[in-house]
Design an enzyme around this catalytic site. Structure first.
Site, PDB file in Angstrom:
ATOM      1  N   TRP A  10     -23.802  21.486-106.379  1.00 19.86           N
ATOM      2  CA  TRP A  10     -23.524  22.442-106.144  1.00 19.86           C
ATOM      3  C   TRP A  10     -23.338  23.605-106.008  1.00 19.86           C
ATOM      4  O   TRP A  10     -22.821  24.789-105.761  1.00 19.86           O
ATOM      5  CB  TRP A  10     -22.105  22.406-107.403  1.00 19.86           C
ATOM      6  CG  TRP A  10     -21.181  20.956-107.576  1.00 19.86           C
ATOM      7  CD1 TRP A  10     -21.133  20.002-107.132  1.00 19.86           C
ATOM      8  CD2 TRP A  10     -20.158  20.884-108.582  1.00 19.86           C
ATOM      9  NE1 TRP A  10     -20.191  18.808-107.508  1.00 19.86           N
ATOM     10  CE2 TRP A  10     -19.224  19.783-108.245  1.00 19.86           C
ATOM     11  CE3 TRP A  10     -19.494  21.759-110.088  1.00 19.86           C
ATOM     12  CZ2 TRP A  10     -18.743  19.480-109.421  1.00 19.86           C
ATOM     13  CZ3 TRP A  10     -18.878  21.465-110.867  1.00 19.86           C
ATOM     14  CH2 TRP A  10     -17.884  20.078-110.728  1.00 19.86           C
ATOM     15  N   HIS A  95     -36.407  21.797-104.563  1.00 24.18           N
ATOM     16  CA  HIS A  95     -34.976  22.699-103.459  1.00 24.18           C
ATOM     17  C   HIS A  95     -35.730  23.681-102.861  1.00 24.18           C
ATOM     18  O   HIS A  95     -36.515  24.679-103.396  1.00 24.18           O
ATOM     19  CB  HIS A  95     -33.295  22.574-103.954  1.00 24.18           C
ATOM     20  CG  HIS A  95     -32.324  22.719-102.767  1.00 24.18           C
ATOM     21  ND1 HIS A  95     -32.710  23.708-102.174  1.00 24.18           N
ATOM     22  CD2 HIS A  95     -31.703  21.771-102.467  1.00 24.18           C
ATOM     23  CE1 HIS A  95     -31.341  23.489-101.205  1.00 24.18           C
ATOM     24  NE2 HIS A  95     -31.069  22.160-101.464  1.00 24.18           N
ATOM     25  N   GLU A 165     -34.996  15.946 -97.506  1.00 21.96           N
ATOM     26  CA  GLU A 165     -34.037  17.413 -96.642  1.00 21.96           C
ATOM     27  C   GLU A 165     -34.868  18.695 -95.703  1.00 21.96           C
ATOM     28  O   GLU A 165     -35.805  19.928 -95.789  1.00 21.96           O
ATOM     29  CB  GLU A 165     -33.982  18.174 -98.138  1.00 21.96           C
ATOM     30  CG  GLU A 165     -33.431  17.844 -99.045  1.00 21.96           C
ATOM     31  CD  GLU A 165     -32.213  18.278 -99.683  1.00 21.96           C
ATOM     32  OE1 GLU A 165     -30.622  17.891 -99.834  1.00 21.96           O
ATOM     33  OE2 GLU A 165     -32.487  19.716-100.320  1.00 21.96           O
ATOM     34  N   GLY A 171     -27.375  23.128 -95.099  1.00 23.73           N
ATOM     35  CA  GLY A 171     -26.615  24.978 -94.298  1.00 23.73           C
ATOM     36  C   GLY A 171     -25.930  24.531 -92.690  1.00 23.73           C
ATOM     37  O   GLY A 171     -25.235  25.011 -92.870  1.00 23.73           O
TER      38      GLY A 171
HETATM   39  P1  PGA Z   1     -25.903  21.191 -97.345  1.00 21.46           P
HETATM   40  O1  PGA Z   1     -26.680  21.246 -98.781  1.00 21.46           O
HETATM   41  O2  PGA Z   1     -25.385  19.074 -97.378  1.00 21.46           O
HETATM   42  O3  PGA Z   1     -25.124  22.078 -97.935  1.00 21.46           O
HETATM   43  O4  PGA Z   1     -26.237  21.570 -96.207  1.00 21.46           O
HETATM   44  C1  PGA Z   1     -27.605  20.076 -98.313  1.00 21.46           C
HETATM   45  C2  PGA Z   1     -28.742  20.515 -99.994  1.00 21.46           C
HETATM   46  O5  PGA Z   1     -28.696  21.998-100.250  1.00 21.46           O
HETATM   47  O6  PGA Z   1     -29.227  19.833-100.802  1.00 21.46           O
END
Ligand code: PGA
Length: 251
Positions: A10, A95, A165, A171
């Site tokens: 979130w 992250h 990721e 984003g």
């Molecule tokens: P997003 O973010 O799905 O809004 O691209 C993914 C994340 O930051 O884990």
């Protein structure tokens, strides 16, 4: 078949307790009707105590951060023991949004160790910032994984979850294409296999994150062959996240 892991990150949302409760309840109630998906919600710290009622529901509670010391004079920090006491079973570490605030591989490594000590699953996020033509990004990724996991004993490796990721996808409008996701997840498995051995690497769930939504989730799972998804924006969009969970459940 192993359940797919869908993690809702979130981030710093939503703004109100009421909104957080509503979103959480809708996901929690849906989770009872899903048999092939394990849903994990990672709300901001302040909402975690509101969601203790996960008991009896097949839904996991996660956090977005932790401090690496057990307790003491660390103003503003939250410990693994506090989180455990609130029923938290998963914590996101490394992250890219936290790395941008100064979280290094060394800090990530310490956070993973304290989480494992408390029996909490670390969700280790890794990802390169550019996908350059020379393939240097593979080295970047390998180093991130190796440095973060260097001190993890093999017997604890089964508690890990790894989320790939690519930073520019977070984003973004469109996710990475599933064929590249497959290549990257195989690469991540290979690095894990070098560290912990083949069997442990196969047992570690590899997730994909970055611009996942209810439209692309199915393809990412089936063609990208990942074990789950780390979802940001779409996890706060109640109809979108429900559709995503149902789609993955039906695969
Ligand atoms: P997003 O973010 O799905 O809004 O691209 C993914 C994340 O930051 O884990």
């Amino acid at each position: 078949m192993k359940k797919k892991i869908i993690i809702g990150n979130w981030k710093m949302n939503p703004n109100t307790v009421d909104d957080a409760r509503r979103t959480y309840r809708s996901i929690r109630n849906l989770s009872k009707r899903l048999s092939n998906v394990h849903t994990v919600i990672c709300p901001p710290f302040v909402f975690i105590p509101l969601f203790k009622s996960t008991q009896g529901y097949p839904i996991g509670l996660g956090a977005q951060n932790v401090y690496f010391e057990e307790q003491g004079p660390y103003t503003g920090e939250i410990s693994a023991s506090m989180l455990k006491g609130l029923g938290v079973k998963y914590v996101i570490v490394g992250h890219s949004e936290r790395r941008a605030m100064g979280e290094t591989d060394e800090i990530v490594s310490k956070k993973i160790q304290i989480l494992l000590q408390f029996g909490i699953h670390p969700i280790l996020c890794v990802g390169e910032s550019v996908h350059d033509a020379h393939g240097d990004y593979l080295e970047v990724l390998k180093n991130q994984i190796k440095n973060s996991l260097a001190k993890v004993q093999k017997k604890y490796s089964s508690q890990l979850i790894l989320a790939y990721e690519p930073i520019w996808e977070i984003g973004a409008k469109e996710s990475m294409n599933p064929e590249t996701i497959l290549e990257m997840s195989l690469f991540v498995k290979k690095v894990l296999s070098d560290i912990f051995g083949h069997d442990q690497a196969l047992a570690t769930p590899i997730l994909y994150g970055g611009a996942v939504n209810f439209r692309n989730a199915g393809d990412i799972i089936t063609k990208g062959k990942v074990d789950g998804l780390l979802v940001g924006r779409e996890s706060l969009n109640r109809p979108g996240f429900s559709a995503l969970l149902k789609t993955v459940d039906s695969l």
